[in-house]
Scaffold this active site. Structure first.
Site, PDB file in Angstrom:
ATOM      1  N   ASP A 112       0.847  -1.528  -0.145  1.00  0.00           N
ATOM      2  CA  ASP A 112      -0.163  -0.034  -0.076  1.00  0.00           C
ATOM      3  C   ASP A 112       0.596   1.276   0.215  1.00  0.00           C
ATOM      4  O   ASP A 112       1.574   1.949   0.955  1.00  0.00           O
ATOM      5  CB  ASP A 112      -0.837  -0.078   1.461  1.00  0.00           C
ATOM      6  CG  ASP A 112      -1.420   1.054   1.395  1.00  0.00           C
ATOM      7  OD1 ASP A 112      -1.959   1.846   0.107  1.00  0.00           O
ATOM      8  OD2 ASP A 112      -2.516   0.873   2.339  1.00  0.00           O
ATOM      9  N   ASP A 123      -1.546   5.409  -5.553  1.00  0.00           N
ATOM     10  CA  ASP A 123      -2.002   4.483  -4.195  1.00  0.00           C
ATOM     11  C   ASP A 123      -2.295   3.131  -4.606  1.00  0.00           C
ATOM     12  O   ASP A 123      -3.710   2.910  -4.970  1.00  0.00           O
ATOM     13  CB  ASP A 123      -2.585   4.920  -3.551  1.00  0.00           C
ATOM     14  CG  ASP A 123      -3.623   3.855  -2.609  1.00  0.00           C
ATOM     15  OD1 ASP A 123      -3.374   3.176  -1.327  1.00  0.00           O
ATOM     16  OD2 ASP A 123      -5.333   4.824  -1.640  1.00  0.00           O
TER      17      ASP A 123
END
Length: 462
Positions: A104, A294
């Site tokens: 992430d 992201d």
């Protein structure tokens, strides 16, 4: 006089006796392959719940918050649930035990489920601190809130291995409580690849430890993600691409890498978003708009007015309701072409990635959805729906993000199937000691407590 001499001797002790933190630069550099994990086909209700969870998670994440030999490495990625998420593997402890963790770039905390987690962690493999001789409990509370739940535990240090790199005393969180369904086996936790300033734990992220310690050939990491969302034969888990650490893999891209500097102090991986077109028509982007890149977000989020303008270019699209709030539906028969620019090259999103899922024989849900981020956060969140279309590079110094066109080799991996990477313990090619983590909080070292007590006792004897 004895008490006075005793007190003086205590005060003369060196600072490091008191456990004072020291400034040490961590080491950097490797690569990791990503594997994708897929679920069996879901019905519309399940996809709606997933869409709601993604939007809630994004709002929680962005809402109102010594030189060693250089090296490189890679970690294979797994594609999970039809491109819903991507995870890699690493190992923790002595002896080392391997775990799968979500990769992430939109957050900075590294956490793994503890053996004391109980039923809330389901069947996910868990980390047992008592089985590691290099484990150290920092006695600092850890808790983090996501839109779909929360995780809580404590901050610790242990030896962590990934992509051939071994980092001693790497900070991370040992999670003892998680909200139901926050973890899905075989995933045991999450590896934040953002910058330390975002970390709830205060600990330096693993990638930053490696990048800042001069361990990598190049102070950067890169990601290539595969696409299986349009493959009707896709399995729950599929090969998901690769995470390269310390280098870029020229076989996975063509042409040059277009780098865009982070326009301020690094926190999120964010860059300016300068233009967006849909079906050849430009959508107005406010000057100064920034976008976070992201890997932990499946789709793409933006301000309500801009999302509305996007779907205004798609005939017969309309706002979705219920679990799909914030999303839009559109006719599946429509081929939607979207292009983005971050100040340099213009990048296309495949129509297959624009169509998030199908809710009926004729209606699809688009990948762009509405989300209002907090003050100081990027207003756009660019997730995997875009990143599957480029080779992405995250550079430490100068802090910047680069994109390059995928090569035919990389494109051929989409829907190709094959062996799904497993969490294994590889050979260590470079070792680093992390000495740059934040000082311990909410805890007083035993040695310091003892010395202060003795000093106070000496004063009483005067």
């Amino acid at each position: 006089m004895i008490p006075l001499i005793f007190l003086a001797s205590l005060l003369a002790l060196p600072v490091d006796i008191f456990g004072a933190p020291t400034d040490v630069v961590p080491v950097s550099g490797q690569t990791i392959s990503l594997v994708r994990r897929n679920q069996s086909p879901r019905d519309v209700t399940e996809w709606g719940a997933l869409a709601k969870s993604q939007r809630d998670n994004l709002l929680a994440k962005y809402g109102s918050p010594k030189t060693r030999k250089r090296s490189t490495g890679y970690n294979l990625i797994t594609d999970q649930l039809y491109d819903s998420s991507y995870y890699g593997s690493l190992a923790i402890g002595t002896p080392a035990m391997s775990f799968d963790v979500i990769l992430d770039t939109g957050s900075s905390d590294f956490w793994v489920a503890s053996s004391s987690c109980g039923s809330s962690c389901g069947s996910s493999p868990t980390y047992d601190p008592s089985s590691s001789s290099t484990f150290q409990n920092l006695s600092t509370i850890f808790d983090i809130q996501y839109g779909s739940g929360a995780a809580a535990g404590y901050v610790a240090q242990d030896t962590v291995q990934m992509a051939g790199f071994s980092v001693s005393s790497q900070g991370f969180a040992v999670v003892e409580e998680v909200s139901q369904n926050l973890l899905t086996s075989p995933v045991s936790g999450l590896l934040g690849l953002g910058w330390q300033s975002l970390a709830s734990s205060g600990q330096m992220p693993l990638w930053q430890t490696l990048a800042s310690s001069n361990s990598w050939d190049s102070a950067l990491f890169a990601v290539q993600l595969t696409r299986y969302s349009n493959d009707t034969n896709a399995q729950d888990l599929e090969p998901g691409g690769v995470l390269n650490m310390g280098y870029t893999n020229s076989s996975l891209y063509t042409g040059s890498i277009d780098y865009i500097d982070i326009p301020g102090t690094p926190s999120y991986w964010y860059i300016p978003l300068t233009s967006l077109t849909v079906q050849g028509t430009s959508v107005s982007i406010t000057s100064g708009t920034t976008a976070a890149i992201d890997t932990g977000t499946t789709n793409i989020a933006g301000p309500a007015s801009a999302i509305e303008a996007i779907y205004a270019q798609i005939p017969n699209s309309q706002p979705a309701t219920g679990e799909w709030e914030g999303y839009y539906s559109f006719p599946c028969s429509t081929t939607v072409n979207v292009e983005l620019s971050f100040g340099g090259t213009t990048w296309s999103i495949s129509p297959a990635d624009f169509a998030f899922t199908q809710t009926s024989s004729t209606e699809c849900i688009g990948a762009f959805f509405e989300a209002s981020t907090g003050t100081g956060s990027p207003t756009w969140i660019i997730g995997d729906a875009f990143l599957k279309n480029v080779y992405s590079v995250f550079r430490y110094d100068p802090a910047s993000i680069g994109f390059a066109s995928l090569s035919s080799v990389a494109i051929a991996e989409n829907g190709a199937g094959g062996t799904v990477p497993s969490a294994t313990i590889g050979t260590v090619s470079a070792a680093v000691t992390n000495t740059s983590d934040a000082p311990r909080r909410h805890a007083l070292s035993a040695s310091l407590s003892t010395l202060l007590f003795l000093a106070f006792s000496a004063v009483l004897l005067l």
